[in-house]
Design a protein around this motif. Structure first.
Motif, PDB file in Angstrom:
ATOM      1  N   ALA A   1       0.795  -1.062   0.155  1.00 38.47           N
ATOM      2  CA  ALA A   1       0.114  -0.049   0.127  1.00 38.47           C
ATOM      3  C   ALA A   1       0.795   1.208   0.105  1.00 38.47           C
ATOM      4  O   ALA A   1       0.700   2.296  -0.709  1.00 38.47           O
ATOM      5  CB  ALA A   1      -0.886   0.027   1.086  1.00 38.47           C
ATOM      6  N   PHE A   2       1.875   1.638   0.959  1.00 33.11           N
ATOM      7  CA  PHE A   2       2.691   2.503   0.963  1.00 33.11           C
ATOM      8  C   PHE A   2       3.628   2.564  -0.056  1.00 33.11           C
ATOM      9  O   PHE A   2       4.050   3.893  -0.508  1.00 33.11           O
ATOM     10  CB  PHE A   2       3.240   2.713   2.260  1.00 33.11           C
ATOM     11  CG  PHE A   2       2.383   3.032   3.323  1.00 33.11           C
ATOM     12  CD1 PHE A   2       2.211   4.216   3.650  1.00 33.11           C
ATOM     13  CD2 PHE A   2       1.757   2.048   4.340  1.00 33.11           C
ATOM     14  CE1 PHE A   2       1.428   4.759   4.586  1.00 33.11           C
ATOM     15  CE2 PHE A   2       0.876   2.303   5.222  1.00 33.11           C
ATOM     16  CZ  PHE A   2       0.726   3.806   5.622  1.00 33.11           C
ATOM     17  N   ASN A   3       4.201   1.622  -0.998  1.00 29.99           N
ATOM     18  CA  ASN A   3       4.912   1.717  -1.854  1.00 29.99           C
ATOM     19  C   ASN A   3       4.229   2.330  -3.346  1.00 29.99           C
ATOM     20  O   ASN A   3       4.785   2.875  -3.960  1.00 29.99           O
ATOM     21  CB  ASN A   3       5.381   0.436  -2.370  1.00 29.99           C
ATOM     22  CG  ASN A   3       6.903   0.088  -1.402  1.00 29.99           C
ATOM     23  OD1 ASN A   3       7.480   1.010  -1.132  1.00 29.99           O
ATOM     24  ND2 ASN A   3       7.170  -1.129  -1.112  1.00 29.99           N
TER      25      ASN A   3
ATOM     26  N   GLY B   1      -5.366  14.237  -8.624  1.00 32.34           N
ATOM     27  CA  GLY B   1      -4.781  13.553  -7.523  1.00 32.34           C
ATOM     28  C   GLY B   1      -4.388  12.202  -7.969  1.00 32.34           C
ATOM     29  O   GLY B   1      -3.531  11.728  -7.546  1.00 32.34           O
ATOM     30  N   HIS B   2      -5.112  11.743  -8.981  1.00 30.94           N
ATOM     31  CA  HIS B   2      -4.702  10.457  -9.618  1.00 30.94           C
ATOM     32  C   HIS B   2      -4.239  10.303 -11.129  1.00 30.94           C
ATOM     33  O   HIS B   2      -4.374  11.818 -11.520  1.00 30.94           O
ATOM     34  CB  HIS B   2      -5.963   9.599  -9.774  1.00 30.94           C
ATOM     35  CG  HIS B   2      -6.406   8.898  -8.251  1.00 30.94           C
ATOM     36  ND1 HIS B   2      -7.525   9.349  -7.829  1.00 30.94           N
ATOM     37  CD2 HIS B   2      -5.810   8.129  -7.818  1.00 30.94           C
ATOM     38  CE1 HIS B   2      -7.510   8.552  -6.658  1.00 30.94           C
ATOM     39  NE2 HIS B   2      -6.641   7.850  -6.536  1.00 30.94           N
TER      40      HIS B   2
ATOM     41  N   LEU C   1      -1.318  14.231   0.699  1.00 29.89           N
ATOM     42  CA  LEU C   1      -2.632  14.836   1.358  1.00 29.89           C
ATOM     43  C   LEU C   1      -3.772  14.775   0.709  1.00 29.89           C
ATOM     44  O   LEU C   1      -4.857  14.667   1.377  1.00 29.89           O
ATOM     45  CB  LEU C   1      -2.205  16.316   1.398  1.00 29.89           C
ATOM     46  CG  LEU C   1      -2.607  17.248   2.672  1.00 29.89           C
ATOM     47  CD1 LEU C   1      -2.386  16.840   3.802  1.00 29.89           C
ATOM     48  CD2 LEU C   1      -2.007  18.571   2.318  1.00 29.89           C
ATOM     49  N   GLN C   2      -3.993  14.526  -0.577  1.00 26.78           N
ATOM     50  CA  GLN C   2      -4.892  14.603  -1.442  1.00 26.78           C
ATOM     51  C   GLN C   2      -5.760  12.993  -1.098  1.00 26.78           C
ATOM     52  O   GLN C   2      -6.846  12.860  -0.902  1.00 26.78           O
ATOM     53  CB  GLN C   2      -4.669  14.762  -2.734  1.00 26.78           C
ATOM     54  CG  GLN C   2      -6.099  14.178  -3.756  1.00 26.78           C
ATOM     55  CD  GLN C   2      -7.187  15.534  -3.800  1.00 26.78           C
ATOM     56  OE1 GLN C   2      -7.625  16.111  -2.646  1.00 26.78           O
ATOM     57  NE2 GLN C   2      -7.836  15.714  -4.778  1.00 26.78           N
ATOM     58  N   LEU C   3      -4.899  12.107  -1.067  1.00 32.43           N
ATOM     59  CA  LEU C   3      -4.961  10.673  -0.544  1.00 32.43           C
ATOM     60  C   LEU C   3      -5.727  10.606   0.732  1.00 32.43           C
ATOM     61  O   LEU C   3      -6.773   9.764   0.699  1.00 32.43           O
ATOM     62  CB  LEU C   3      -3.915   9.879  -0.891  1.00 32.43           C
ATOM     63  CG  LEU C   3      -4.326   8.424  -0.436  1.00 32.43           C
ATOM     64  CD1 LEU C   3      -5.202   7.603  -1.521  1.00 32.43           C
ATOM     65  CD2 LEU C   3      -2.815   7.557  -0.662  1.00 32.43           C
TER      66      LEU C   3
ATOM     67  N   LEU D   1      -4.582   4.244  -4.762  1.00 36.32           N
ATOM     68  CA  LEU D   1      -3.215   4.932  -4.012  1.00 36.32           C
ATOM     69  C   LEU D   1      -2.308   5.344  -4.485  1.00 36.32           C
ATOM     70  O   LEU D   1      -1.444   5.987  -4.028  1.00 36.32           O
ATOM     71  CB  LEU D   1      -2.809   3.378  -3.094  1.00 36.32           C
ATOM     72  CG  LEU D   1      -3.632   2.746  -2.062  1.00 36.32           C
ATOM     73  CD1 LEU D   1      -3.101   1.727  -1.544  1.00 36.32           C
ATOM     74  CD2 LEU D   1      -4.146   3.699  -1.066  1.00 36.32           C
ATOM     75  N   ALA D   2      -2.090   5.113  -6.111  1.00 34.73           N
ATOM     76  CA  ALA D   2      -1.122   5.980  -6.769  1.00 34.73           C
ATOM     77  C   ALA D   2      -1.535   7.620  -6.908  1.00 34.73           C
ATOM     78  O   ALA D   2      -2.458   7.610  -7.751  1.00 34.73           O
ATOM     79  CB  ALA D   2      -0.919   4.869  -8.305  1.00 34.73           C
ATOM     80  N   VAL D   3      -1.086   8.379  -6.261  1.00 30.70           N
ATOM     81  CA  VAL D   3      -1.401   9.583  -6.336  1.00 30.70           C
ATOM     82  C   VAL D   3      -0.338  10.550  -6.894  1.00 30.70           C
ATOM     83  O   VAL D   3       0.872  10.129  -6.753  1.00 30.70           O
ATOM     84  CB  VAL D   3      -1.794  10.188  -4.981  1.00 30.70           C
ATOM     85  CG1 VAL D   3      -3.207   9.320  -4.664  1.00 30.70           C
ATOM     86  CG2 VAL D   3      -0.977  10.080  -3.847  1.00 30.70           C
ATOM     87  N   MET D   4      -0.684  11.744  -7.571  1.00 30.60           N
ATOM     88  CA  MET D   4       0.305  12.661  -7.821  1.00 30.60           C
ATOM     89  C   MET D   4       0.019  14.134  -7.428  1.00 30.60           C
ATOM     90  O   MET D   4      -0.981  14.382  -6.827  1.00 30.60           O
ATOM     91  CB  MET D   4       0.369  12.852  -9.299  1.00 30.60           C
ATOM     92  CG  MET D   4      -1.097  13.000  -9.950  1.00 30.60           C
ATOM     93  SD  MET D   4      -1.316  12.949 -11.664  1.00 30.60           S
ATOM     94  CE  MET D   4      -0.566  14.611 -11.964  1.00 30.60           C
ATOM     95  N   ASP D   5       1.004  14.762  -7.372  1.00 33.96           N
ATOM     96  CA  ASP D   5       0.818  16.242  -6.924  1.00 33.96           C
ATOM     97  C   ASP D   5       0.390  17.200  -7.970  1.00 33.96           C
ATOM     98  O   ASP D   5       0.547  16.931  -9.135  1.00 33.96           O
ATOM     99  CB  ASP D   5       2.331  16.855  -6.396  1.00 33.96           C
ATOM    100  CG  ASP D   5       3.042  16.077  -5.314  1.00 33.96           C
ATOM    101  OD1 ASP D   5       2.235  15.254  -4.729  1.00 33.96           O
ATOM    102  OD2 ASP D   5       4.304  16.064  -4.923  1.00 33.96           O
TER     103      ASP D   5
END
Length: 441
Positions: free
Chosen positions: A54-56, A115-116, A255-257, A298-302
Protein backbone atom coordinates in the motif's frame (compact mmCIF):
# COMPACT_ATOMS: atom_id res chain seq x y z
CA UNK A 1 2.74 24.04 6.07
CA UNK A 2 4.45 25.81 3.15
CA UNK A 3 7.91 24.45 3.79
CA UNK A 4 10.00 21.62 2.40
CA UNK A 5 10.15 20.16 5.90
CA UNK A 6 6.39 19.46 5.86
CA UNK A 7 6.62 17.72 2.48
CA UNK A 8 9.66 15.71 3.52
CA UNK A 9 7.97 14.77 6.80
CA UNK A 10 5.08 13.17 4.91
CA UNK A 11 7.49 11.32 2.62
CA UNK A 12 9.46 10.18 5.67
CA UNK A 13 6.26 8.85 7.28
CA UNK A 14 5.38 6.99 4.08
CA UNK A 15 8.87 5.49 3.85
CA UNK A 16 8.76 4.47 7.51
CA UNK A 17 5.42 2.70 7.12
CA UNK A 18 6.64 0.88 4.02
CA UNK A 19 9.75 -0.19 5.95
CA UNK A 20 7.66 -1.36 8.93
CA UNK A 21 5.49 -3.39 6.58
CA UNK A 22 8.55 -4.99 4.91
CA UNK A 23 10.05 -5.75 8.31
CA UNK A 24 6.83 -7.34 9.61
CA UNK A 25 6.44 -9.40 6.44
CA UNK A 26 10.04 -10.66 6.73
CA UNK A 27 9.85 -11.46 10.45
CA UNK A 28 6.55 -13.29 10.07
CA UNK A 29 7.85 -15.31 7.11
CA UNK A 30 10.93 -16.93 8.66
CA UNK A 31 10.79 -20.74 8.29
CA UNK A 32 11.22 -21.12 12.03
CA UNK A 33 7.83 -19.49 12.60
CA UNK A 34 6.18 -22.49 10.92
CA UNK A 35 7.15 -24.56 13.98
CA UNK A 36 4.86 -22.44 16.11
CA UNK A 37 1.14 -23.10 16.27
CA UNK A 38 0.53 -19.44 16.96
CA UNK A 39 -1.33 -17.89 13.97
CA UNK A 40 0.03 -14.50 15.01
CA UNK A 41 3.08 -14.97 12.77
CA UNK A 42 0.88 -15.49 9.73
CA UNK A 43 -1.14 -12.41 10.61
CA UNK A 44 2.06 -10.41 11.13
CA UNK A 45 3.38 -11.42 7.70
CA UNK A 46 0.01 -10.70 6.09
CA UNK A 47 -0.25 -7.28 7.73
CA UNK A 48 3.29 -6.51 6.58
CA UNK A 49 2.64 -7.58 2.98
CA UNK A 50 -0.51 -5.49 2.66
CA UNK A 51 1.05 -2.47 4.39
CA UNK A 52 4.28 -2.54 2.38
CA UNK A 53 2.44 -2.76 -0.92
CA UNK A 54 0.00 0.00 0.00
CA UNK A 55 2.65 2.55 0.99
CA UNK A 56 4.95 1.72 -1.92
CA UNK A 57 2.09 2.23 -4.42
CA UNK A 58 1.67 5.83 -3.29
CA UNK A 59 4.74 7.04 -5.16
CA UNK A 60 4.62 4.75 -8.22
CA UNK A 61 3.00 5.70 -11.52
CA UNK A 62 0.93 2.75 -12.78
CA UNK A 63 1.60 1.24 -16.20
CA UNK A 64 -1.08 1.31 -18.88
CA UNK A 65 -0.96 -2.47 -19.56
CA UNK A 66 -3.51 -2.28 -22.37
CA UNK A 67 -4.38 -5.83 -23.54
CA UNK A 68 -4.26 -6.71 -27.26
CA UNK A 69 -7.30 -6.00 -29.41
CA UNK A 70 -8.94 -8.91 -31.24
CA UNK A 71 -9.01 -8.30 -35.00
CA UNK A 72 -11.84 -9.42 -37.30
CA UNK A 73 -9.72 -12.35 -38.49
CA UNK A 74 -9.23 -13.56 -34.94
CA UNK A 75 -5.63 -12.40 -34.55
CA UNK A 76 -4.57 -10.25 -31.60
CA UNK A 77 -3.35 -6.73 -32.38
CA UNK A 78 -1.00 -5.26 -29.78
CA UNK A 79 -1.52 -1.75 -28.46
CA UNK A 80 1.37 0.71 -28.21
CA UNK A 81 1.23 3.90 -26.16
CA UNK A 82 2.76 6.76 -28.18
CA UNK A 83 3.47 10.37 -27.21
CA UNK A 84 1.95 12.64 -29.84
CA UNK A 85 2.67 15.96 -28.16
CA UNK A 86 5.02 16.55 -25.21
CA UNK A 87 4.55 19.54 -22.94
CA UNK A 88 6.06 20.38 -19.53
CA UNK A 89 2.87 19.70 -17.55
CA UNK A 90 1.20 17.04 -19.67
CA UNK A 91 1.45 14.98 -22.84
CA UNK A 92 -1.03 13.93 -25.48
CA UNK A 93 -0.90 10.13 -25.80
CA UNK A 94 -2.23 7.90 -28.56
CA UNK A 95 -3.13 4.24 -28.17
CA UNK A 96 -1.89 2.83 -31.46
CA UNK A 97 -3.33 -0.56 -32.47
CA UNK A 98 -0.73 -2.33 -34.59
CA UNK A 99 -1.83 -3.31 -38.08
CA UNK A 100 -5.27 -1.71 -37.84
CA UNK A 101 -6.73 0.74 -40.34
CA UNK A 102 -7.86 4.08 -38.86
CA UNK A 103 -11.27 3.93 -37.23
CA UNK A 104 -14.11 6.26 -38.15
CA UNK A 105 -14.54 7.28 -34.53
CA UNK A 106 -11.69 9.41 -33.17
CA UNK A 107 -11.93 10.04 -29.41
CA UNK A 108 -9.91 12.23 -27.06
CA UNK A 109 -10.33 11.29 -23.40
CA UNK A 110 -9.64 14.23 -21.12
CA UNK A 111 -8.37 12.67 -17.90
CA UNK A 112 -8.83 14.43 -14.57
CA UNK A 113 -5.93 16.13 -12.86
CA UNK A 114 -7.14 15.90 -9.30
CA UNK A 115 -4.73 13.59 -7.55
CA UNK A 116 -4.75 10.43 -9.66
CA UNK A 117 -2.87 9.56 -12.84
CA UNK A 118 -4.60 9.26 -16.22
CA UNK A 119 -4.32 5.47 -15.84
CA UNK A 120 -7.44 5.73 -13.66
CA UNK A 121 -9.23 5.65 -17.05
CA UNK A 122 -7.47 2.48 -18.21
CA UNK A 123 -10.67 0.43 -18.34
CA UNK A 124 -12.42 3.30 -20.16
CA UNK A 125 -9.68 3.21 -22.79
CA UNK A 126 -9.92 -0.58 -23.10
CA UNK A 127 -13.70 -0.39 -23.59
CA UNK A 128 -13.39 2.19 -26.40
CA UNK A 129 -10.37 0.90 -28.31
CA UNK A 130 -12.11 -1.88 -30.30
CA UNK A 131 -14.48 0.66 -31.87
CA UNK A 132 -12.42 3.86 -31.98
CA UNK A 133 -8.99 5.42 -32.26
CA UNK A 134 -8.28 6.81 -28.79
CA UNK A 135 -6.05 9.59 -27.44
CA UNK A 136 -5.74 10.75 -23.82
CA UNK A 137 -4.30 13.63 -21.81
CA UNK A 138 -1.49 12.39 -19.58
CA UNK A 139 -0.87 14.98 -16.86
CA UNK A 140 2.53 15.02 -15.15
CA UNK A 141 3.26 14.77 -11.45
CA UNK A 142 4.09 18.31 -10.34
CA UNK A 143 6.83 17.07 -7.99
CA UNK A 144 8.83 15.99 -11.07
CA UNK A 145 8.54 19.31 -12.96
CA UNK A 146 11.37 21.81 -12.33
CA UNK A 147 10.41 25.25 -11.07
CA UNK A 148 11.97 26.67 -14.24
CA UNK A 149 9.02 25.26 -16.24
CA UNK A 150 6.84 28.02 -14.78
CA UNK A 151 3.27 28.00 -13.52
CA UNK A 152 0.27 25.86 -14.46
CA UNK A 153 -3.24 26.98 -13.48
CA UNK A 154 -6.78 26.54 -14.83
CA UNK A 155 -6.11 28.91 -17.73
CA UNK A 156 -2.99 26.98 -18.76
CA UNK A 157 -4.98 23.75 -18.49
CA UNK A 158 -7.64 25.20 -20.79
CA UNK A 159 -5.00 26.29 -23.32
CA UNK A 160 -3.45 22.81 -23.26
CA UNK A 161 -6.84 21.26 -24.05
CA UNK A 162 -7.46 23.73 -26.88
CA UNK A 163 -4.02 22.92 -28.33
CA UNK A 164 -4.61 19.17 -28.11
CA UNK A 165 -8.04 19.48 -29.78
CA UNK A 166 -6.65 21.68 -32.54
CA UNK A 167 -3.82 19.24 -33.19
CA UNK A 168 -6.21 16.30 -33.59
CA UNK A 169 -8.57 18.06 -36.00
CA UNK A 170 -12.25 18.89 -36.28
CA UNK A 171 -13.44 15.27 -36.76
CA UNK A 172 -12.61 14.68 -33.10
CA UNK A 173 -14.98 13.55 -30.35
CA UNK A 174 -14.00 14.69 -26.85
CA UNK A 175 -14.99 12.91 -23.63
CA UNK A 176 -14.12 14.81 -20.43
CA UNK A 177 -14.34 12.92 -17.14
CA UNK A 178 -15.21 14.74 -13.90
CA UNK A 179 -12.80 17.57 -12.94
CA UNK A 180 -11.90 18.68 -16.51
CA UNK A 181 -15.53 18.93 -17.67
CA UNK A 182 -15.88 22.69 -17.05
CA UNK A 183 -12.45 23.41 -18.54
CA UNK A 184 -13.12 21.19 -21.57
CA UNK A 185 -16.30 23.21 -22.11
CA UNK A 186 -14.27 26.43 -21.80
CA UNK A 187 -11.60 25.11 -24.22
CA UNK A 188 -14.31 24.33 -26.78
CA UNK A 189 -15.75 27.83 -26.38
CA UNK A 190 -12.24 29.28 -26.75
CA UNK A 191 -11.84 27.46 -30.09
CA UNK A 192 -15.30 28.60 -31.16
CA UNK A 193 -14.12 32.21 -30.86
CA UNK A 194 -10.48 31.94 -31.94
CA UNK A 195 -10.44 29.06 -34.40
CA UNK A 196 -13.94 27.76 -35.25
CA UNK A 197 -12.64 25.17 -37.72
CA UNK A 198 -10.66 23.47 -34.93
CA UNK A 199 -13.67 22.71 -32.75
CA UNK A 200 -14.40 19.04 -32.05
CA UNK A 201 -17.45 17.39 -33.55
CA UNK A 202 -18.89 16.29 -30.19
CA UNK A 203 -18.18 16.91 -26.51
CA UNK A 204 -19.35 14.51 -23.80
CA UNK A 205 -19.13 15.76 -20.21
CA UNK A 206 -19.20 12.99 -17.59
CA UNK A 207 -19.87 13.78 -13.94
CA UNK A 208 -18.23 17.22 -13.95
CA UNK A 209 -18.79 20.24 -11.68
CA UNK A 210 -20.08 22.70 -14.30
CA UNK A 211 -22.22 24.34 -11.61
CA UNK A 212 -21.11 23.12 -8.16
CA UNK A 213 -23.96 25.01 -6.50
CA UNK A 214 -26.60 23.09 -8.44
CA UNK A 215 -26.43 20.21 -5.93
CA UNK A 216 -24.57 20.12 -2.63
CA UNK A 217 -21.99 17.41 -1.81
CA UNK A 218 -19.24 17.08 0.79
CA UNK A 219 -16.86 18.55 -1.81
CA UNK A 220 -18.93 21.70 -2.38
CA UNK A 221 -19.66 22.07 1.34
CA UNK A 222 -15.92 21.99 2.05
CA UNK A 223 -15.30 24.60 -0.64
CA UNK A 224 -17.83 26.95 0.93
CA UNK A 225 -16.59 26.44 4.51
CA UNK A 226 -12.92 27.32 4.06
CA UNK A 227 -11.40 30.58 2.92
CA UNK A 228 -8.69 30.70 0.28
CA UNK A 229 -6.21 31.79 2.96
CA UNK A 230 -7.06 28.79 5.14
CA UNK A 231 -6.80 26.48 2.14
CA UNK A 232 -3.40 27.81 1.13
CA UNK A 233 -2.03 27.56 4.64
CA UNK A 234 -3.40 24.07 5.31
CA UNK A 235 -2.96 22.33 1.95
CA UNK A 236 -0.01 23.82 0.08
CA UNK A 237 3.54 22.55 0.59
CA UNK A 238 6.90 22.97 -1.12
CA UNK A 239 8.37 19.92 -2.88
CA UNK A 240 11.28 18.46 -0.92
CA UNK A 241 14.84 17.78 -1.98
CA UNK A 242 14.21 14.23 -3.26
CA UNK A 243 12.46 15.24 -6.52
CA UNK A 244 13.23 17.28 -9.65
CA UNK A 245 10.54 19.79 -8.72
CA UNK A 246 12.31 20.76 -5.50
CA UNK A 247 10.97 24.10 -4.28
CA UNK A 248 7.78 24.03 -6.36
CA UNK A 249 4.60 24.84 -4.45
CA UNK A 250 2.15 21.94 -4.72
CA UNK A 251 -0.95 20.34 -3.30
CA UNK A 252 0.67 16.99 -2.37
CA UNK A 253 -0.83 13.75 -3.59
CA UNK A 254 -0.35 12.16 -0.17
CA UNK A 255 -2.41 14.94 1.40
CA UNK A 256 -5.09 14.51 -1.26
CA UNK A 257 -5.10 10.76 -0.66
CA UNK A 258 -5.82 11.28 3.02
CA UNK A 259 -8.85 13.37 1.98
CA UNK A 260 -10.01 10.68 -0.43
CA UNK A 261 -9.79 7.98 2.22
CA UNK A 262 -11.45 10.05 4.93
CA UNK A 263 -14.57 10.36 2.76
CA UNK A 264 -15.08 6.59 2.95
CA UNK A 265 -12.89 5.70 5.92
CA UNK A 266 -15.01 2.79 7.14
CA UNK A 267 -15.19 1.18 3.72
CA UNK A 268 -11.43 1.45 3.18
CA UNK A 269 -10.63 0.13 6.68
CA UNK A 270 -12.88 -2.87 6.10
CA UNK A 271 -11.30 -3.54 2.69
CA UNK A 272 -7.78 -3.60 4.15
CA UNK A 273 -8.83 -5.71 7.13
CA UNK A 274 -10.43 -8.27 4.81
CA UNK A 275 -7.34 -8.31 2.60
CA UNK A 276 -5.06 -9.04 5.57
CA UNK A 277 -7.21 -12.03 6.50
CA UNK A 278 -7.25 -13.14 2.85
CA UNK A 279 -3.44 -12.99 2.64
CA UNK A 280 -3.06 -14.85 5.94
CA UNK A 281 -5.44 -17.54 4.71
CA UNK A 282 -3.70 -17.94 1.38
CA UNK A 283 -6.75 -16.67 -0.52
CA UNK A 284 -5.21 -13.48 -1.97
CA UNK A 285 -3.24 -13.09 -5.18
CA UNK A 286 -1.10 -10.41 -6.81
CA UNK A 287 -3.91 -9.32 -9.13
CA UNK A 288 -7.00 -10.00 -7.05
CA UNK A 289 -9.87 -7.49 -6.81
CA UNK A 290 -8.35 -5.65 -3.87
CA UNK A 291 -4.91 -5.20 -5.42
CA UNK A 292 -6.24 -4.26 -8.85
CA UNK A 293 -8.34 -1.52 -7.31
CA UNK A 294 -5.93 -0.18 -4.71
CA UNK A 295 -2.83 -0.33 -6.92
CA UNK A 296 -4.54 2.42 -8.93
CA UNK A 297 -6.39 4.19 -6.14
CA UNK A 298 -3.32 4.66 -3.93
CA UNK A 299 -1.11 5.91 -6.78
CA UNK A 300 -1.38 9.66 -6.36
CA UNK A 301 0.34 12.68 -7.88
CA UNK A 302 0.98 16.24 -6.77
CA UNK A 303 -0.85 19.16 -8.37
CA UNK A 304 0.68 22.58 -8.81
CA UNK A 305 -0.49 24.93 -6.07
CA UNK A 306 -1.77 27.48 -8.59
CA UNK A 307 -3.90 24.87 -10.38
CA UNK A 308 -5.44 23.57 -7.16
CA UNK A 309 -6.11 27.01 -5.71
CA UNK A 310 -7.44 28.52 -8.95
CA UNK A 311 -9.77 25.51 -9.39
CA UNK A 312 -11.28 26.07 -5.94
CA UNK A 313 -11.37 29.86 -6.24
CA UNK A 314 -12.64 30.19 -9.81
CA UNK A 315 -14.65 27.03 -10.51
CA UNK A 316 -16.11 26.22 -7.08
CA UNK A 317 -16.22 29.50 -5.18
CA UNK A 318 -16.35 32.06 -7.99
CA UNK A 319 -18.60 29.91 -10.23
CA UNK A 320 -16.95 31.47 -13.29
CA UNK A 321 -17.95 28.61 -15.60
CA UNK A 322 -21.44 28.26 -14.09
CA UNK A 323 -22.08 31.98 -14.62
CA UNK A 324 -20.25 32.18 -17.96
CA UNK A 325 -17.64 34.63 -16.60
CA UNK A 326 -14.49 32.60 -17.25
CA UNK A 327 -11.52 34.41 -18.77
CA UNK A 328 -8.30 33.23 -20.39
CA UNK A 329 -5.35 35.59 -20.76
CA UNK A 330 -7.57 38.46 -19.67
CA UNK A 331 -10.20 37.84 -22.36
CA UNK A 332 -13.70 36.48 -21.68
CA UNK A 333 -14.59 33.03 -22.96
CA UNK A 334 -18.27 33.01 -23.96
CA UNK A 335 -19.77 29.52 -23.81
CA UNK A 336 -22.72 30.85 -25.78
CA UNK A 337 -20.42 31.10 -28.82
CA UNK A 338 -20.53 27.29 -29.21
CA UNK A 339 -22.98 26.82 -32.07
CA UNK A 340 -22.10 23.58 -33.87
CA UNK A 341 -20.50 21.16 -31.37
CA UNK A 342 -22.96 18.50 -30.21
CA UNK A 343 -22.78 18.27 -26.41
CA UNK A 344 -23.97 15.49 -24.10
CA UNK A 345 -23.86 15.33 -20.31
CA UNK A 346 -23.79 12.14 -18.23
CA UNK A 347 -24.54 11.99 -14.50
CA UNK A 348 -24.83 9.26 -11.88
CA UNK A 349 -27.86 9.18 -9.64
CA UNK A 350 -25.71 8.08 -6.68
CA UNK A 351 -22.72 10.30 -7.43
CA UNK A 352 -21.63 11.92 -4.16
CA UNK A 353 -18.72 13.82 -5.73
CA UNK A 354 -20.44 15.63 -8.62
CA UNK A 355 -24.08 15.20 -7.74
CA UNK A 356 -26.86 15.12 -10.36
CA UNK A 357 -27.57 18.64 -11.56
CA UNK A 358 -23.98 19.88 -11.51
CA UNK A 359 -23.04 18.57 -14.96
CA UNK A 360 -26.32 18.95 -16.86
CA UNK A 361 -26.15 22.67 -16.00
CA UNK A 362 -23.81 22.98 -19.00
CA UNK A 363 -26.76 22.73 -21.38
CA UNK A 364 -28.33 25.95 -20.05
CA UNK A 365 -25.10 27.82 -20.81
CA UNK A 366 -25.17 26.75 -24.47
CA UNK A 367 -27.49 29.54 -25.59
CA UNK A 368 -26.16 29.47 -29.17
CA UNK A 369 -26.49 25.72 -29.64
CA UNK A 370 -29.66 24.24 -31.18
CA UNK A 371 -31.64 21.92 -28.92
CA UNK A 372 -31.15 19.00 -31.31
CA UNK A 373 -27.41 19.16 -30.58
CA UNK A 374 -27.91 18.90 -26.82
CA UNK A 375 -28.39 15.65 -24.93
CA UNK A 376 -28.23 14.39 -21.35
CA UNK A 377 -28.34 11.07 -19.54
CA UNK A 378 -28.85 10.21 -15.87
CA UNK A 379 -27.76 6.72 -14.82
CA UNK A 380 -29.96 6.18 -11.74
CA UNK A 381 -27.96 3.55 -9.84
CA UNK A 382 -24.41 4.68 -10.72
CA UNK A 383 -21.93 6.27 -8.36
CA UNK A 384 -19.06 8.49 -9.43
CA UNK A 385 -16.71 5.72 -10.53
CA UNK A 386 -19.42 3.73 -12.26
CA UNK A 387 -20.31 6.40 -14.81
CA UNK A 388 -16.91 6.37 -16.50
CA UNK A 389 -15.19 3.07 -15.70
CA UNK A 390 -17.53 0.79 -13.80
CA UNK A 391 -20.30 -1.57 -14.76
CA UNK A 392 -22.77 1.22 -15.53
CA UNK A 393 -20.32 2.67 -18.04
CA UNK A 394 -19.64 -0.63 -19.76
CA UNK A 395 -23.24 -1.85 -19.95
CA UNK A 396 -25.29 1.31 -20.43
CA UNK A 397 -23.38 4.58 -20.81
CA UNK A 398 -20.69 3.56 -23.29
CA UNK A 399 -23.20 2.42 -25.97
CA UNK A 400 -25.16 5.67 -25.52
CA UNK A 401 -22.02 7.79 -25.92
CA UNK A 402 -21.00 5.91 -29.08
CA UNK A 403 -24.52 6.31 -30.48
CA UNK A 404 -24.33 10.05 -29.74
CA UNK A 405 -21.00 10.28 -31.56
CA UNK A 406 -22.41 8.43 -34.55
CA UNK A 407 -25.58 10.51 -34.64
CA UNK A 408 -23.45 13.63 -35.03
CA UNK A 409 -21.01 12.13 -37.53
CA UNK A 410 -20.61 13.15 -41.17
CA UNK A 411 -20.37 9.50 -42.18
CA UNK A 412 -23.16 7.86 -44.20
CA UNK A 413 -25.33 5.65 -41.99
CA UNK A 414 -24.11 2.53 -43.79
CA UNK A 415 -20.53 3.20 -42.71
CA UNK A 416 -21.19 3.86 -39.06
CA UNK A 417 -19.80 1.28 -36.67
CA UNK A 418 -22.33 -0.40 -34.41
CA UNK A 419 -21.24 -0.75 -30.78
CA UNK A 420 -20.38 -4.35 -29.98
CA UNK A 421 -20.84 -6.36 -26.80
CA UNK A 422 -17.36 -7.89 -26.97
CA UNK A 423 -15.44 -4.69 -26.09
CA UNK A 424 -17.58 -4.23 -23.02
CA UNK A 425 -16.91 -7.79 -21.90
CA UNK A 426 -13.17 -7.35 -22.47
CA UNK A 427 -13.20 -4.09 -20.49
CA UNK A 428 -15.02 -5.80 -17.64
CA UNK A 429 -12.35 -8.49 -17.46
CA UNK A 430 -9.47 -5.99 -17.45
CA UNK A 431 -11.00 -3.26 -15.31
CA UNK A 432 -9.84 -2.72 -11.74
CA UNK A 433 -12.22 -4.06 -9.17
CA UNK A 434 -14.80 -1.52 -8.14
CA UNK A 435 -13.98 -0.75 -4.56
CA UNK A 436 -15.59 2.29 -2.97
CA UNK A 437 -17.94 3.48 -5.72
CA UNK A 438 -17.31 7.16 -5.10
CA UNK A 439 -13.72 7.32 -6.24
CA UNK A 440 -12.95 11.06 -6.19
CA UNK A 441 -11.43 12.33 -9.44
Amino acid sequence: MRFMAAYDLMETARNTNAWLGATARTMGSYPATALSLNPGFQMLAAWGEVTERAFNRMVAKPDWNIPPIAAADGHDQSVLVEKVLERPFGDLLRFHVNGREPKARRILLVAPMSGHYATLLRSTVVSLLPDADVWITDWHNARDIPVSAGKFDVEDYTLYLAEFMKHLGSDLNVIAVCQPAPLALAATALLAERDPDAQPRTLTLIGGPIDPDAAATDVTDFGRRVTMGQLEQAMIQRVGSKYAGVGRMVYPGLLQLSSFISMNAETHARAFRDQIFAVAGGEASDHDRHNRFYDEYLAVMDMTAEFYLSTVERIFKGLEIAQNRFTVEGKPVDIGKITKVAIKTVEGGKDDISAPGQCVAALDLLTGLPDEKKASHLEPDAGHYGIFAGGSWRRNIRPLVLDFIDANSDMPASKKIAPADAPAREAERSAPAEGPDSVPV
